[in-house]
Each structure stands twice: as structure tokens, then as C-alpha cells.
Motif scaffolding. Structure first.
Motif, PDB file in Angstrom:
ATOM      1  N   PRO A  53       0.556  -1.172   0.221  1.00 30.62           N
ATOM      2  CA  PRO A  53       0.064  -0.004   0.093  1.00 30.62           C
ATOM      3  C   PRO A  53       1.146   1.788  -0.100  1.00 30.62           C
ATOM      4  CG  PRO A  53      -0.042  -1.205   2.695  1.00 30.62           C
ATOM      5  CD  PRO A  53       0.939  -1.794   1.118  1.00 30.62           C
ATOM      6  N   VAL A  54       1.316   2.500  -1.009  1.00 28.17           N
ATOM      7  CA  VAL A  54       0.743   3.224  -0.935  1.00 28.17           C
ATOM      8  C   VAL A  54       0.809   4.940  -0.631  1.00 28.17           C
ATOM      9  CG1 VAL A  54       2.621   5.129  -3.219  1.00 28.17           C
ATOM     10  CG2 VAL A  54       2.792   2.663  -2.393  1.00 28.17           C
ATOM     11  N   VAL A  55       0.859   5.754  -0.121  1.00 29.36           N
ATOM     12  CA  VAL A  55       0.138   6.860  -0.124  1.00 29.36           C
ATOM     13  C   VAL A  55       0.771   7.820  -0.860  1.00 29.36           C
ATOM     14  CG1 VAL A  55      -0.479   6.707   2.353  1.00 29.36           C
ATOM     15  CG2 VAL A  55       1.568   6.858   2.129  1.00 29.36           C
ATOM     16  N   ILE A  56       0.488   8.902  -1.996  1.00 24.58           N
ATOM     17  CA  ILE A  56       0.904  10.008  -2.773  1.00 24.58           C
ATOM     18  C   ILE A  56       0.369  11.428  -1.835  1.00 24.58           C
ATOM     19  CG2 ILE A  56       0.917  11.143  -4.461  1.00 24.58           C
ATOM     20  CD1 ILE A  56       0.080   8.530  -6.061  1.00 24.58           C
ATOM     21  N   VAL A  57       1.205  11.883  -2.025  1.00 21.90           N
ATOM     22  CA  VAL A  57       1.236  13.257  -1.251  1.00 21.90           C
ATOM     23  C   VAL A  57       1.486  14.437  -1.397  1.00 21.90           C
ATOM     24  CG1 VAL A  57       1.446  14.192   0.681  1.00 21.90           C
ATOM     25  CG2 VAL A  57       1.470  12.775   1.365  1.00 21.90           C
ATOM     26  N   GLY A  58       0.259  15.236  -1.946  1.00 21.10           N
ATOM     27  CA  GLY A  58       0.251  16.556  -3.013  1.00 21.10           C
ATOM     28  C   GLY A  58      -0.121  15.486  -4.081  1.00 21.10           C
ATOM     29  N   ILE A  59      -1.016  16.527  -4.871  1.00 22.46           N
ATOM     30  CA  ILE A  59      -1.984  16.078  -5.380  1.00 22.46           C
ATOM     31  C   ILE A  59      -1.716  16.658  -6.773  1.00 22.46           C
ATOM     32  CG2 ILE A  59      -3.731  14.655  -6.385  1.00 22.46           C
ATOM     33  CD1 ILE A  59      -2.648  12.963  -4.221  1.00 22.46           C
ATOM     34  N   GLY A  60      -0.853  17.381  -6.799  1.00 20.31           N
ATOM     35  CA  GLY A  60      -0.911  18.450  -8.763  1.00 20.31           C
ATOM     36  C   GLY A  60      -1.457  17.914  -9.721  1.00 20.31           C
ATOM     37  N   ASN A  61       0.165  18.383 -10.662  1.00 17.13           N
ATOM     38  CA  ASN A  61       0.110  17.461 -11.545  1.00 17.13           C
ATOM     39  C   ASN A  61       0.466  16.406 -11.409  1.00 17.13           C
ATOM     40  OD1 ASN A  61      -1.316  18.999 -13.664  1.00 17.13           O
ATOM     41  ND2 ASN A  61      -0.102  20.838 -12.906  1.00 17.13           N
ATOM     42  N   LEU A  62       1.814  16.442 -11.089  1.00 15.66           N
ATOM     43  CA  LEU A  62       3.043  15.100 -10.872  1.00 15.66           C
ATOM     44  C   LEU A  62       1.828  13.884  -9.932  1.00 15.66           C
ATOM     45  CD1 LEU A  62       5.196  13.811 -11.471  1.00 15.66           C
ATOM     46  CD2 LEU A  62       6.142  14.918  -9.869  1.00 15.66           C
ATOM     47  N   GLY A  63       1.706  14.366  -8.841  1.00 16.68           N
ATOM     48  CA  GLY A  63       0.453  13.339  -8.220  1.00 16.68           C
ATOM     49  C   GLY A  63      -0.955  12.688  -8.634  1.00 16.68           C
ATOM     50  N   ALA A  64      -1.596  13.679  -9.635  1.00 16.74           N
ATOM     51  CA  ALA A  64      -2.072  13.262 -10.506  1.00 16.74           C
ATOM     52  C   ALA A  64      -1.398  12.246 -11.432  1.00 16.74           C
ATOM     53  CB  ALA A  64      -3.198  14.192 -11.359  1.00 16.74           C
ATOM     54  N   ALA A  65      -1.043  12.516 -11.884  1.00 19.61           N
ATOM     55  CA  ALA A  65       0.112  11.771 -12.905  1.00 19.61           C
ATOM     56  C   ALA A  65      -0.006  10.306 -12.483  1.00 19.61           C
ATOM     57  CB  ALA A  65       1.284  12.611 -13.920  1.00 19.61           C
ATOM     58  N   LEU A  66       0.948  10.658 -10.407  1.00 24.58           N
ATOM     59  CA  LEU A  66       1.360   9.004 -10.818  1.00 24.58           C
ATOM     60  C   LEU A  66       0.371   8.376  -9.852  1.00 24.58           C
ATOM     61  CD1 LEU A  66       4.130  11.339  -8.291  1.00 24.58           C
ATOM     62  CD2 LEU A  66       4.579   9.565 -10.004  1.00 24.58           C
ATOM     63  N   ALA A  67      -0.800   8.839  -9.729  1.00 22.71           N
ATOM     64  CA  ALA A  67      -1.422   7.919  -8.735  1.00 22.71           C
ATOM     65  C   ALA A  67      -2.820   7.472 -10.009  1.00 22.71           C
ATOM     66  CB  ALA A  67      -3.477   9.135  -8.296  1.00 22.71           C
ATOM     67  N   ASN A  68      -2.659   7.699 -11.358  1.00 20.98           N
ATOM     68  CA  ASN A  68      -2.891   7.445 -12.606  1.00 20.98           C
ATOM     69  C   ASN A  68      -2.021   6.284 -13.529  1.00 20.98           C
ATOM     70  OD1 ASN A  68      -5.829   8.214 -13.513  1.00 20.98           O
ATOM     71  ND2 ASN A  68      -4.559  10.334 -13.194  1.00 20.98           N
ATOM     72  N   TYR A  69      -0.724   7.133 -12.983  1.00 22.41           N
ATOM     73  CA  TYR A  69       0.188   5.849 -13.290  1.00 22.41           C
ATOM     74  C   TYR A  69       0.008   4.049 -13.685  1.00 22.41           C
ATOM     75  CZ  TYR A  69       4.708   3.933 -14.971  1.00 22.41           C
ATOM     76  OH  TYR A  69       5.721   3.111 -15.239  1.00 22.41           O
ATOM     77  N   GLY A  70      -0.625   3.287 -14.694  1.00 21.09           N
ATOM     78  CA  GLY A  70      -0.640   2.389 -14.985  1.00 21.09           C
ATOM     79  C   GLY A  70       0.600   1.107 -13.956  1.00 21.09           C
TER      80      GLY A  70
END
Lengths: 254, 254
Positions: A95-112
Motif C-alpha cells: 500500500p502506498v500513499v501519495i502526498v501532494g496531488i498536483g499535476n504530478l501527483g495526479a499523474a502518479l495516481a493514474n500511472y498504470g
DNA sequence: CCATCTTTGTGCACACGTTCACAAAGACAT
DNA sequence: ATGTCTTTGTGAACGTGTGCACAAAGATGG
């Protein structure tokens, strides 16, 4: 297969070189592609080409894992996929948390590439209240206040920081205090962490600067820049056109 | 020791080690921060701490550039900023094109670290006609058909690929054919390029996998599902990294 | 000018990583 | 079985990177 059987701790004792570890994911990717094409076996030469490395290096890398090949034939693709996955710890759920949901964070969240490798985005965290509840990649963003709770409740040990540089250290401290022991940092800043915590950084600006260095060299080393420039009190030259913000924002604060 | 001219430009002849080049942007960032605080000079010890490296390493790195310090005092911040900038080729303008304006491409386009270092986003390119004309980071996206023209007209020598993996090689080929000689690749695939073209890759999934490996090792190799690991006394004698930095480059030369 | 103190620049030794090159292992055909 | 052919696994040479430890350079104060 006859002799060695499974237990072949060859060099496996407890020391796989860092450089080898860094290449295992590369091999894994190439092997996964072969697996999807139902290729049963692959030689070190072929696999090395697919992974973009030298075949001797690849064989040596694999030798640290054990003797998983068959001379005269090559490596069993499925078997190797499993062995490398296990060695990298990808057979378990991270399990991973991503902190900072700007453009980059969103890109990471969507990364397959995450989900397909055993990584699961447990939560998205952002300090901006306007972001709270907004779904990104199908996951509702949570406010920073929830950070500690989310980490604890999900047993998160890996955190990704994609905040502006100014917030990174504080976020890092909170992640670590909550129990995170591995951090992937995209913010352009040096993070201080206690011993036992791993940090890897990705700095886009640094990569470009390294490319620029080589590019400049290619373009005829002595061309630009004015050569030697005697010592003198350099004082100022227009070169320092550094903006007021330097390289602060890694992503837009949103 | 090289031959001849042992005067000012010490080791500067023609060989700055790759490892040193990769750290120069790090020093530059720390120095820029000091410069903004109007700090006139800095010792190797202080600067090393700010950059997250060992001071002996820093001094050796600088020795490849020349003798720019003053014994008993330290380094002149402004002068060093200039020297490193020049060495990295940041005193000139580098037009860059970004191909593939998805989440990641947009993040890159918005990234402040580019503009502040002499990099200028000359164009954003995407294959999706629905994107054409849409402004991202204030720059209208152009269709892939424009790629060659844009590269030629702007004299672009650095390209950034943030497309899906399947499109990366084709985009790469077109960039190279149009004159690009340095590529920063975010697509999870190996790019084949002719000699003389530099490729650096950033693979988010690979970084996470490397973290997972170390995380697994920390957890004692035991299958740890979830739950919080007690902050074990990590006083490993491993003589691990001193700094907060795994030290491996985030990307490796292709 | 001399003594002292600070900090650089680097020689050296060691650790790590890469590549070569080849013996050994096994597949396969006859 | 035997020989031939392919490909692995690895010893050894080589190259690169790191860190210690210290002499030399220069500042500073008397």
C-alpha cells in the motif's frame, strides 16, 4: 535442474549489489513482455537486448539470485518472472500513499505501472481543502489531517512525496513518524530522515541539466560560455538570472 | 595527472566523471539557495550538508572543475554558481519539446524547475486531435504532425517523451530524425537510438520496485502483509548511506 | 614577520561495478 | 554413447567511485 535443485544460495547470502537490484525491474519488464507473448525460454543475449544491457552483465546479475538458467538453452521465462518478483518483494501487496496531488501527483495516481506490480494506492493526500473529496484516478483525495490515520490504518510503509519543495520535509517527517520507512521524493529538495528510512529521489530538473551538459559537450566544447575567464572578482554577471522562486514548485499547488 | 599546462584549469582537461556531473545540479541548487540568502561564502562542509553529500566528495568534485576555493575560507557562492552553471551549459537557452501531454506531460509543462534553469518549453505535442489548441501551462498543444517543423524551427536539441510506452519508440525516431540529440524518456520502455544521441530515462515504477526490495529486506524477509512494523532498532552496522540519499541515480544512462 | 588556525585540494587505498573470455553444463543429433 | 554445439556461470582484469587523512595554502592576530 537435476542437481542444484532449489537451494542454491550461491552468492545469494545476503548481498545483492545495489546496481543489480536497480536492474532487476528492467529485466522483469522485459520478461513480462515475453511472458505475454508466451515465449517459453530466452537466452541471456536476447533478454539483454530487450532490457538494453550487456549480456555478461545480465548473467552476472542473475548469478546473484542463483543458478536459474539451463546451459545451451537459456532461462525459463515464467520461472524467472517469479524469482525476480519474489526477490523484489512484489509478491506481496504494497500500500502506498501519495502526498501532494498536483499535476504530478495526479499523474502518479493514474500511472498504470503501479497497480500491475503489486503497488496499491491506498490514499491520496493534499493540503488544499478545496481538493478534499475530489476524485483523482477514482480515489477521493483526503486532507493532510488524515495522513497519520491513513498510514496507520493501511499499514503503509512506502510514501510518495509530490508536493512543492517547501512542504516536502514536513510531509516527510510526518510520514516517518507515522511509520513509513521508504520514501520516493519528487520534490526538488534534500530530505533528512532518521537512519533506517530509505529515500529515493527523482528530480526532473536534474535530469535535464545532465542532458544539457552532454549536449553542450557535443555541440563543440569550447564554443559557448566564453572560455577561460580570468579569476577576477566575478561579482555579478547576468548569468544569475535566477528567478525569485528558484526551482521551488515541483507541481502546481492546485 | 594529465600532461602539460598545470596551471589554472587543473583536471578540467576533458574528463569530468559522470558521477560528478550528476551531482553538479545538486550543488547548484544548494548554492542558489545560499545566493538568495546573500551568503557570500560557504565551506565544503556546509555546502556538502546542504546538498546531502560527503564533504570530501564535494571537494573532489569541485577539483575537477578547477581550483575555485580559498583555503581557510571556503568557496565564493556567486562565483561557484556561475562556474557550475557554465559547466552544465545552463548559461545558454535550451528549447525543449514535450511529447505526450497526458497527466505527466502536463505536470512537466508546469514544472517550474525548467524555466528557472535555462530550459524553455518550446512546444507541447500530442497525438490526440482533441488536445490540439488546448492550452496547457499557457502553451497551446500542437498536433504530432507539427513535430518535425517545431523541432527544426526552434532548433530543439532536447526532447521529453511522456507518451504511453507503445508510442515512445516511434516518437523517439521522429525526434531524432528531426534533429534532437538528447532525450529524456518517461515511457516505460527501452529506446533504441543511433550513436551520438543521449537518452536518460525516468521510470516511476522502477523506483518503487527498488524501494520495495529494501523494504522487504528491512522487514526481515518475512512476509509482512499489513500492519505497522515496529520501528526496529535500525542501527544496522551496514554503514548505510550517511545521507538521506540512496545514492543511486534516479535514472541511469541508457 | 611569525605563529596559529581554518579549510582546501589530493594522494592513496579500498570498495564497487563492468567486461572479457573461457571452462563447464547440458541439449541434441547421429 | 559419443561428439558437437549452444549458452550459462564465473574468475580475473580492469575501470570507476568513495572516503580518509594530511600537507599545503591562505587568513588572521599579535
Amino acid at each position: 535442474m537435476a542437481t542444484g535443485r532449489t537451494h542454491r544460495p550461491a552468492n545469494r547470502s545476503r548481498g545483492i549489489p545495489e546496481a543489480t537490484v536497480a536492474r532487476l525491474p528492467l529485466y522483469l519488464r522485459a520478461l513480462t513482455a515475453l511472458s505475454e507473448r508466451s515465449v517459453p525460454t530466452v537466452s541471456s543475449e536476447e533478454l539483454a537486448a530487450a532490457a538494453g544491457v550487456n549480456s555478461a552483465k545480465l548473467r552476472k546479475d542473475f548469478s546473484y539470485l542463483g543458478s536459474y538458467g539451463t546451459r545451451g538453452v537459456g532461462y525459463d521465462v515464467e520461472y524467472l518472472v517469479y524469482q525476480i518478483s519474489r526477490e523484489l518483494g512484489l509478491t506481496q501487496d504494497w500500500p502506498v500513499v501519495i502526498v501532494g496531488i498536483g499535476n504530478l501527483g495526479a499523474a502518479l495516481a493514474n500511472y498504470g505501472g503501479f497497480a500491475s506490480r503489486g503497488f496499491r494506492v491506498a490514499a491520496l493526500i493534499d493540503a488544499d481543502p478545496a481538493m478534499t473529496g475530489k476524485p483523482v484516478a477514482g480515489i477521493p483525495v483526503q486532507h493532510s489531517d488524515e495522513l497519520e490515520r491513513v498510514v496507520r490504518e493501511n499499514g503503509v510503509s512506502i510514501g510518495v512525496i509530490s508536493t512543492p519543495a517547501g512542504a516536502a520535509q514536513q510531509v516527510c517527517d510526518r510520514l516517518v513518524a507515522a511509520g513509513v520507512t521508504s520514501i520516493l521524493n519528487f520534490a526538488p529538495t534534500v530530505l533528512n530522515v532518521p537512519e533506517g528510512v530509505d529515500v529515493r529521489k527523482v528530480d526532473l530538473s536534474i535530469e535535464l541539466q545532465i542532458l544539457a551538459f552532454h549536449e553542450q559537450r557535443k555541440a563543440g566544447g569550447e564554443a559557448v560560455g566564453g572560455g577561460v575567464l580570468p579569476q577576477t572578482t566575478v561579482g555579478r554577471d547576468e548569468s544569475t538570472d535566477q528567478g525569485p522562486d528558484g526551482d521551488m514548485p515541483a507541481v502546481m499547488p492546485a
